[in-house]
Motif scaffolding. Structure first.
Motif, PDB file in Angstrom:
ATOM      1  N   PRO A  50      44.981  36.836  46.718  1.00  0.00           N
ATOM      2  CA  PRO A  50      43.736  36.060  46.756  1.00  0.00           C
ATOM      3  C   PRO A  50      43.120  35.783  45.387  1.00  0.00           C
ATOM      4  CG  PRO A  50      43.444  38.232  47.798  1.00  0.00           C
ATOM      5  CD  PRO A  50      44.884  38.096  47.441  1.00  0.00           C
ATOM      6  N   TRP A  51      43.488  36.536  44.357  1.00  0.00           N
ATOM      7  CA  TRP A  51      42.931  36.312  43.019  1.00  0.00           C
ATOM      8  C   TRP A  51      43.857  35.452  42.155  1.00  0.00           C
ATOM      9  CZ3 TRP A  51      44.109  41.170  44.965  1.00  0.00           C
ATOM     10  CH2 TRP A  51      45.307  41.723  44.522  1.00  0.00           C
ATOM     11  N   GLY A  52      44.846  34.842  42.760  1.00  0.00           N
ATOM     12  CA  GLY A  52      45.839  34.069  42.014  1.00  0.00           C
ATOM     13  C   GLY A  52      45.267  32.959  41.162  1.00  0.00           C
ATOM     14  N   ALA A  53      44.325  32.194  41.694  1.00  0.00           N
ATOM     15  CA  ALA A  53      43.744  31.090  40.915  1.00  0.00           C
ATOM     16  C   ALA A  53      43.032  31.619  39.670  1.00  0.00           C
ATOM     17  CB  ALA A  53      42.786  30.277  41.778  1.00  0.00           C
ATOM     18  N   LEU A  54      42.327  32.747  39.810  1.00  0.00           N
ATOM     19  CA  LEU A  54      41.668  33.361  38.652  1.00  0.00           C
ATOM     20  C   LEU A  54      42.693  33.793  37.609  1.00  0.00           C
ATOM     21  CD1 LEU A  54      39.060  35.666  40.429  1.00  0.00           C
ATOM     22  CD2 LEU A  54      38.532  33.709  38.988  1.00  0.00           C
ATOM     23  N   ALA A  55      43.800  34.370  38.055  1.00  0.00           N
ATOM     24  CA  ALA A  55      44.834  34.852  37.131  1.00  0.00           C
ATOM     25  C   ALA A  55      45.469  33.684  36.369  1.00  0.00           C
ATOM     26  CB  ALA A  55      45.898  35.636  37.892  1.00  0.00           C
ATOM     27  N   ARG A  56      45.779  32.608  37.067  1.00  0.00           N
ATOM     28  CA  ARG A  56      46.391  31.449  36.398  1.00  0.00           C
ATOM     29  C   ARG A  56      45.415  30.793  35.426  1.00  0.00           C
ATOM     30  NH1 ARG A  56      48.132  31.308  41.553  1.00  0.00           N
ATOM     31  NH2 ARG A  56      46.696  29.657  42.190  1.00  0.00           N
ATOM     32  N   LYS A  57      44.146  30.738  35.799  1.00  0.00           N
ATOM     33  CA  LYS A  57      43.127  30.168  34.906  1.00  0.00           C
ATOM     34  C   LYS A  57      42.998  31.006  33.637  1.00  0.00           C
ATOM     35  CE  LYS A  57      38.274  28.837  34.845  1.00  0.00           C
ATOM     36  NZ  LYS A  57      37.012  28.824  35.599  1.00  0.00           N
ATOM     37  N   GLU A  58      42.986  32.331  33.786  1.00  0.00           N
ATOM     38  CA  GLU A  58      42.899  33.220  32.622  1.00  0.00           C
ATOM     39  C   GLU A  58      44.141  33.092  31.751  1.00  0.00           C
ATOM     40  OE1 GLU A  58      41.319  36.280  30.072  1.00  0.00           O
ATOM     41  OE2 GLU A  58      40.532  34.674  31.311  1.00  0.00           O
ATOM     42  N   TYR A  59      45.307  32.927  32.370  1.00  0.00           N
ATOM     43  CA  TYR A  59      46.535  32.747  31.595  1.00  0.00           C
ATOM     44  C   TYR A  59      46.430  31.500  30.715  1.00  0.00           C
ATOM     45  CZ  TYR A  59      51.423  32.302  30.338  1.00  0.00           C
ATOM     46  OH  TYR A  59      52.588  32.196  29.624  1.00  0.00           O
ATOM     47  N   ARG A  60      45.992  30.394  31.310  1.00  0.00           N
ATOM     48  CA  ARG A  60      45.876  29.149  30.532  1.00  0.00           C
ATOM     49  C   ARG A  60      44.873  29.306  29.397  1.00  0.00           C
ATOM     50  NH1 ARG A  60      46.372  27.223  35.780  1.00  0.00           N
ATOM     51  NH2 ARG A  60      44.117  26.961  36.005  1.00  0.00           N
ATOM     52  N   ARG A  61      43.733  29.928  29.667  1.00  0.00           N
ATOM     53  CA  ARG A  61      42.699  30.094  28.649  1.00  0.00           C
ATOM     54  C   ARG A  61      43.171  30.994  27.517  1.00  0.00           C
ATOM     55  NH1 ARG A  61      39.159  33.551  26.685  1.00  0.00           N
ATOM     56  NH2 ARG A  61      39.853  35.255  28.025  1.00  0.00           N
ATOM     57  N   LEU A  62      43.653  32.172  27.874  1.00  0.00           N
ATOM     58  CA  LEU A  62      43.992  33.164  26.863  1.00  0.00           C
ATOM     59  C   LEU A  62      45.253  32.812  26.087  1.00  0.00           C
ATOM     60  CD1 LEU A  62      43.045  35.784  25.642  1.00  0.00           C
ATOM     61  CD2 LEU A  62      44.369  36.997  27.372  1.00  0.00           C
ATOM     62  N   SER A  63      46.226  32.214  26.729  1.00  0.00           N
ATOM     63  CA  SER A  63      47.466  31.888  26.015  1.00  0.00           C
ATOM     64  C   SER A  63      47.194  30.904  24.880  1.00  0.00           C
ATOM     65  CB  SER A  63      48.531  31.346  26.972  1.00  0.00           C
ATOM     66  OG  SER A  63      48.127  30.123  27.549  1.00  0.00           O
ATOM     67  N   ARG A  64      46.299  29.956  25.087  1.00  0.00           N
ATOM     68  CA  ARG A  64      45.962  29.008  24.005  1.00  0.00           C
ATOM     69  C   ARG A  64      45.306  29.731  22.835  1.00  0.00           C
ATOM     70  NH1 ARG A  64      44.433  25.561  28.490  1.00  0.00           N
ATOM     71  NH2 ARG A  64      42.307  26.304  28.254  1.00  0.00           N
ATOM     72  N   GLU A  65      44.376  30.629  23.146  1.00  0.00           N
ATOM     73  CA  GLU A  65      43.680  31.354  22.084  1.00  0.00           C
ATOM     74  C   GLU A  65      44.615  32.282  21.313  1.00  0.00           C
ATOM     75  OE1 GLU A  65      39.950  33.144  23.099  1.00  0.00           O
ATOM     76  OE2 GLU A  65      39.435  31.491  24.444  1.00  0.00           O
ATOM     77  N   LEU A  66      45.454  33.014  22.027  1.00  0.00           N
ATOM     78  CA  LEU A  66      46.388  33.930  21.356  1.00  0.00           C
ATOM     79  C   LEU A  66      47.394  33.167  20.507  1.00  0.00           C
ATOM     80  CD1 LEU A  66      47.061  36.533  24.178  1.00  0.00           C
ATOM     81  CD2 LEU A  66      45.711  36.873  22.102  1.00  0.00           C
ATOM     82  N   LEU A  67      47.842  32.025  20.981  1.00  0.00           N
ATOM     83  CA  LEU A  67      48.780  31.216  20.210  1.00  0.00           C
ATOM     84  C   LEU A  67      48.120  30.729  18.926  1.00  0.00           C
ATOM     85  CD1 LEU A  67      51.629  29.977  20.213  1.00  0.00           C
ATOM     86  CD2 LEU A  67      50.596  27.926  21.163  1.00  0.00           C
ATOM     87  N   GLU A  68      46.876  30.287  19.030  1.00  0.00           N
ATOM     88  CA  GLU A  68      46.157  29.806  17.856  1.00  0.00           C
ATOM     89  C   GLU A  68      45.981  30.905  16.811  1.00  0.00           C
ATOM     90  OE1 GLU A  68      41.793  27.966  17.031  1.00  0.00           O
ATOM     91  OE2 GLU A  68      42.884  27.167  18.758  1.00  0.00           O
TER      92      GLU A  68
END
Length: 167
Positions: A50-68
């Motif tokens: 049930p928390w899948g959408a939250l997990a995918r949203k956090e992945y998209r947000r954090l992966s961009r920041e960590l890459l930068e």
């Protein structure tokens, strides 16, 4: 028998701190190449919870920041997935407790006890802290890290209006 003491600090973090010493590094250190864009979130990730959408949203947000910041490579994807799942579980169970209106319940014998959701939330937070530490996601994990200034990039306005000279 496991190793004692804290895990070694990654060379990239030591370089950002200015405390890197080549003589203390591995003879042939592995430094995976930084991808041009964040590793894609797998289509299967967290689709069955049930928390899948939250997990995918956090992945998209954090992966961009960590890459930068230069702290993410393709090989780090699974650790990032684990962090995002734990973070989303914490948010989900925290919201569930808010919806229920109380962190306690009365048992069949009449005692007041914490709801099971409290332990789910606490376990998720513990997992998020552990996985997040690998990426320096808490103030204490990054207290000695200072990012190097970003490269200045030419913009179209700089080119057109002479703000910067091109090579």
């Amino acid at each position: 028998m496991g190793k004692r003491g804290p895990a070694p600090t990654p060379a990239k973090v030591l370089k950002l701190r200015g405390t890197y010493r080549p003589d203390r590094d591995a003879p042939n250190p592995v430094d995976p190449p930084r991808p041009p864009k964040p590793p894609a979130c797998p289509s299967w990730f967290a689709r069955d919870v049930p928390w899948g959408a939250l997990a995918r949203k956090e992945y998209r947000r954090l992966s961009r920041e960590l890459l930068e910041l230069g702290l993410l490579a393709e090989v780090d994807r699974d650790a990032l997935l684990a962090y995002c799942d734990a973070f989303a579980r914490w948010r989900y169970w925290r919201a569930e407790l808010g919806r229920l209106g109380s962190w306690n319940q009365v048992t069949e014998s009449g005692y007041v006890a914490p709801r099971p959701e409290v332990s789910y939330m606490n376990k998720a937070l513990e997992d998020a802290r552990r996985w997040g530490a690998l990426f320096g996601l808490s103030p204490s994990d990054r207290r000695n890290v200072s990012a190097t200034p970003k490269e200045e990039r030419d913009t179209a306005a700089d080119f057109l209006f002479g703000g910067r000279k091109t090579a």
